[in-house]
Design a protein around this motif. Structure first.
Motif, PDB file in Angstrom:
ATOM      1  N   ILE A   1       0.839  -1.200   0.000  1.00 40.49           N
ATOM      2  CA  ILE A   1       0.000   0.000   0.000  1.00 40.49           C
ATOM      3  C   ILE A   1       0.874   1.251   0.000  1.00 40.49           C
ATOM      4  O   ILE A   1       0.593   2.232  -0.713  1.00 40.49           O
ATOM      5  CB  ILE A   1      -0.961  -0.015   1.199  1.00 40.49           C
ATOM      6  N   ASN A   2       1.949   1.240   0.771  1.00 36.50           N
ATOM      7  CA  ASN A   2       2.864   2.381   0.749  1.00 36.50           C
ATOM      8  C   ASN A   2       3.486   2.569  -0.630  1.00 36.50           C
ATOM      9  O   ASN A   2       3.689   3.694  -1.089  1.00 36.50           O
ATOM     10  CB  ASN A   2       3.957   2.200   1.802  1.00 36.50           C
ATOM     11  N   GLU A   3       3.789   1.461  -1.298  1.00 39.46           N
ATOM     12  CA  GLU A   3       4.323   1.561  -2.661  1.00 39.46           C
ATOM     13  C   GLU A   3       3.292   2.185  -3.605  1.00 39.46           C
ATOM     14  O   GLU A   3       3.630   2.993  -4.481  1.00 39.46           O
ATOM     15  CB  GLU A   3       4.740   0.173  -3.157  1.00 39.46           C
ATOM     16  N   ARG A   4       2.022   1.826  -3.416  1.00 43.35           N
ATOM     17  CA  ARG A   4       0.967   2.443  -4.232  1.00 43.35           C
ATOM     18  C   ARG A   4       0.809   3.921  -3.906  1.00 43.35           C
ATOM     19  O   ARG A   4       0.498   4.748  -4.774  1.00 43.35           O
ATOM     20  CB  ARG A   4      -0.359   1.707  -4.019  1.00 43.35           C
ATOM     21  N   ALA A   5       1.028   4.276  -2.633  1.00 38.47           N
ATOM     22  CA  ALA A   5       0.964   5.686  -2.248  1.00 38.47           C
ATOM     23  C   ALA A   5       2.065   6.475  -2.945  1.00 38.47           C
ATOM     24  O   ALA A   5       1.844   7.603  -3.417  1.00 38.47           O
ATOM     25  CB  ALA A   5       1.080   5.821  -0.731  1.00 38.47           C
ATOM     26  N   VAL A   6       3.263   5.888  -3.019  1.00 34.06           N
ATOM     27  CA  VAL A   6       4.351   6.547  -3.739  1.00 34.06           C
ATOM     28  C   VAL A   6       3.996   6.688  -5.222  1.00 34.06           C
ATOM     29  O   VAL A   6       4.233   7.731  -5.841  1.00 34.06           O
ATOM     30  CB  VAL A   6       5.670   5.757  -3.578  1.00 34.06           C
ATOM     31  N   ALA A   7       3.415   5.632  -5.792  1.00 35.69           N
ATOM     32  CA  ALA A   7       3.017   5.694  -7.204  1.00 35.69           C
ATOM     33  C   ALA A   7       1.973   6.779  -7.437  1.00 35.69           C
ATOM     34  O   ALA A   7       2.034   7.515  -8.432  1.00 35.69           O
ATOM     35  CB  ALA A   7       2.484   4.332  -7.654  1.00 35.69           C
ATOM     36  N   ALA A   8       1.009   6.890  -6.512  1.00 39.39           N
ATOM     37  CA  ALA A   8      -0.013   7.932  -6.647  1.00 39.39           C
ATOM     38  C   ALA A   8       0.621   9.309  -6.615  1.00 39.39           C
ATOM     39  O   ALA A   8       0.255  10.207  -7.389  1.00 39.39           O
ATOM     40  CB  ALA A   8      -1.053   7.791  -5.536  1.00 39.39           C
ATOM     41  N   LEU A   9       1.589   9.499  -5.722  1.00 43.93           N
ATOM     42  CA  LEU A   9       2.286  10.791  -5.662  1.00 43.93           C
ATOM     43  C   LEU A   9       3.042  11.067  -6.962  1.00 43.93           C
ATOM     44  O   LEU A   9       3.004  12.184  -7.484  1.00 43.93           O
ATOM     45  CB  LEU A   9       3.244  10.798  -4.476  1.00 43.93           C
ATOM     46  N   SER A  10       3.713  10.047  -7.486  1.00 39.70           N
ATOM     47  CA  SER A  10       4.545  10.254  -8.672  1.00 39.70           C
ATOM     48  C   SER A  10       3.721  10.646  -9.897  1.00 39.70           C
ATOM     49  O   SER A  10       4.249  11.264 -10.826  1.00 39.70           O
ATOM     50  CB  SER A  10       5.340   8.982  -8.979  1.00 39.70           C
ATOM     51  N   MET A  11       2.428  10.297  -9.913  1.00 34.52           N
ATOM     52  CA  MET A  11       1.573  10.605 -11.061  1.00 34.52           C
ATOM     53  C   MET A  11       0.804  11.912 -10.896  1.00 34.52           C
ATOM     54  O   MET A  11       0.102  12.338 -11.805  1.00 34.52           O
ATOM     55  CB  MET A  11       0.581   9.453 -11.275  1.00 34.52           C
ATOM     56  N   HIS A  12       0.933  12.575  -9.764  1.00 31.20           N
ATOM     57  CA  HIS A  12       0.160  13.787  -9.509  1.00 31.20           C
ATOM     58  C   HIS A  12       0.751  14.963 -10.291  1.00 31.20           C
ATOM     59  O   HIS A  12       1.983  15.106 -10.386  1.00 31.20           O
ATOM     60  CB  HIS A  12       0.166  14.091  -8.009  1.00 31.20           C
ATOM     61  N   PRO A  13      -0.088  15.833 -10.826  1.00 28.62           N
ATOM     62  CA  PRO A  13       0.433  16.982 -11.589  1.00 28.62           C
ATOM     63  C   PRO A  13       1.379  17.874 -10.792  1.00 28.62           C
ATOM     64  O   PRO A  13       2.278  18.492 -11.372  1.00 28.62           O
ATOM     65  CB  PRO A  13      -0.844  17.746 -11.968  1.00 28.62           C
ATOM     66  N   ALA A  14       1.227  17.913  -9.468  1.00 27.43           N
ATOM     67  CA  ALA A  14       2.063  18.799  -8.653  1.00 27.43           C
ATOM     68  C   ALA A  14       3.522  18.373  -8.623  1.00 27.43           C
ATOM     69  O   ALA A  14       4.383  19.167  -8.218  1.00 27.43           O
ATOM     70  CB  ALA A  14       1.516  18.852  -7.225  1.00 27.43           C
ATOM     71  N   VAL A  15       3.836  17.144  -9.023  1.00 26.22           N
ATOM     72  CA  VAL A  15       5.219  16.661  -8.910  1.00 26.22           C
ATOM     73  C   VAL A  15       5.923  16.570 -10.257  1.00 26.22           C
ATOM     74  O   VAL A  15       7.057  16.093 -10.333  1.00 26.22           O
ATOM     75  CB  VAL A  15       5.269  15.283  -8.214  1.00 26.22           C
ATOM     76  N   ARG A  16       5.291  17.008 -11.310  1.00 27.07           N
ATOM     77  CA  ARG A  16       5.913  16.916 -12.629  1.00 27.07           C
ATOM     78  C   ARG A  16       7.052  17.933 -12.731  1.00 27.07           C
ATOM     79  O   ARG A  16       6.845  19.135 -12.652  1.00 27.07           O
ATOM     80  CB  ARG A  16       4.876  17.141 -13.711  1.00 27.07           C
TER      81      ARG A  16
END
Length: 360
Positions: free
Chosen positions: A76-91
């Motif tokens: 689940i933590n790995e999925r949380a990291v994946a969710a963050l990596s796909m967010h527009p704020a981190v591009r």
């Protein structure tokens, strides 16, 4: 679970509740919402997700989470990291150099390396994240194809340090410096230095800072692993690793003789006991490789604490060290390390001292 407003509770606590409950949608939703509300992405990675993962490990060690729950929480933590990596704020546009991030072959704890990869991307690096258990030939082939500025090498399991040493040397032979990180490299990174890494960092933020502000230079060629560890000339490490299966069987036979109750163990109990003995042999071998008895004694103390937390009696642990010492009676360094392990348990008389002959 219901998502309370993030302002009403620390984000870390809210994420822990979601992870402990096995609620992937709540966990990823919390991360996305935090970014929507302006939380710093790097802080979410390192001050929230990483800290929750540390707590997962602590809860497992205290026997408040099963292995299955620990694996689920990590996923689940790995999925949380994946969710963050796909967010527009981190591009972030990759305006810096190229970095390869990989785990040592045999290392399956990939989350620390993934966290570093995302932090480096946030800071503008082009990152090739290779994940867990990367075989050395494949890593070197990747370096030749892509020409990165450096390799960030992660390992959490101390028994992977001999492989880490070979990996560091191979990367440097390919002209690429290595920044090492992870719990396997010891307090203060002492094993990273011993094994010739070009730099070490205690955590992802420190590693990213070091890479950004003071990247290591290209290494000189001609370095060999034996240059770092001349004590390996005595062949004790090699012989212990080559006879690992024989040693485990010998200890199991000895336990059968010493404790008749062991003969009546179920197949599962015998399998678990053999796994414990195999871990003892593996950590002994690693301590021989590094010529560092403290690595082994710390492991023995940790094992005792884990067994105690699970209500498992420790009566077979000291005899296992004694039997293993008998199997290795012609190996002076191994005998001394096993003796120190018994001392750490408070049972010094269990393992006989081995004379210091033939010690380099």
């Amino acid at each position: 679970m219901d998502l309370a407003p993030l302002e009403s509770a620390p984000l870390e606590s809210a994420l822990w509740e979601a992870v402990f409950a096995g609620d992937e949608h709540a966990a990823t939703g919390l991360v996305r919402r935090a970014l929507d509300e302006g939380h710093d992405p790097e802080s979410v990675l390192l001050d929230v997700i990483a800290r929750v993962q540390v707590k997962v490990g602590e809860e497992w060690a205290a026997d408040r989470m099963s292995i299955a729950q620990e694996h689920a929480a990590t996923a689940i933590n790995e999925r949380a990291v994946a969710a963050l990596s796909m967010h527009p704020a981190v591009r972030t546009a990759p305006e810096r150099g190229r970095i390869t991030v990989a785990c040592v072959d045999g290392e399956w704890h990939a989350l620390p390396a993934r966290l570093l990869s995302e932090v480096l991307r946030l800071r503008g690096w082009r990152v090739d994240y290779l994940g867990a258990q990367v075989p050395v030939p494949h890593l070197i082939g990747h370096l030749h194809r892509t020409g990165p500025q450096l390799v960030a090498l992660s390992s959490s399991i101390a028994t992977r340090l001999p492989t880490a040493h070979a990996t560091i040397t191979a990367c440097q032979a390919a002209g690429v410096p290595v920044v090492a990180g992870g719990a396997a490299f010891g307090p203060g990174g002492r094993y990273a230095r011993l094994l010739g890494a070009d730099a070490w960092a205690p955590d992802a933020r420190s590693a990213a800072d070091r890479i950004q502000c003071d990247p290591p230079a290209r290494p000189e060629s001609g370095h060999q692993p034996l240059d770092d560890l001349p004590h390996l000339d005595d062949q004790e490490y090699t012989m212990v690793t080559r006879t690992r299966t024989h040693l485990v069987r010998g200890v199991m036979r000895g336990l059968d003789d010493a404790f008749p109750a062991v003969r009546h163990y179920s197949d599962l109990q015998r399998e678990r006991t053999a796994e414990d003995v195999a871990h003892i042999v593996d950590f002994l071998a690693t301590a021989l490789y590094l010529d560092d008895p403290e690595l082994f004694t710390d492991f023995i103390a940790w094992t005792a604490a884990i067994l105690t937390a699970r209500g498992v009696p420790l009566y077979s642990l000291p005899p296992a060290l004694h039997i293993l010492a008998g199997e290795l009676k012609d190996f002076p360094r191994a005998g001394r390390i096993l003796h120190l392990g018994a001392d750490r348990l408070g049972v010094a008389s269990t393992v006989p001292s081995v004379p210091a002959r033939n010690h380099p």
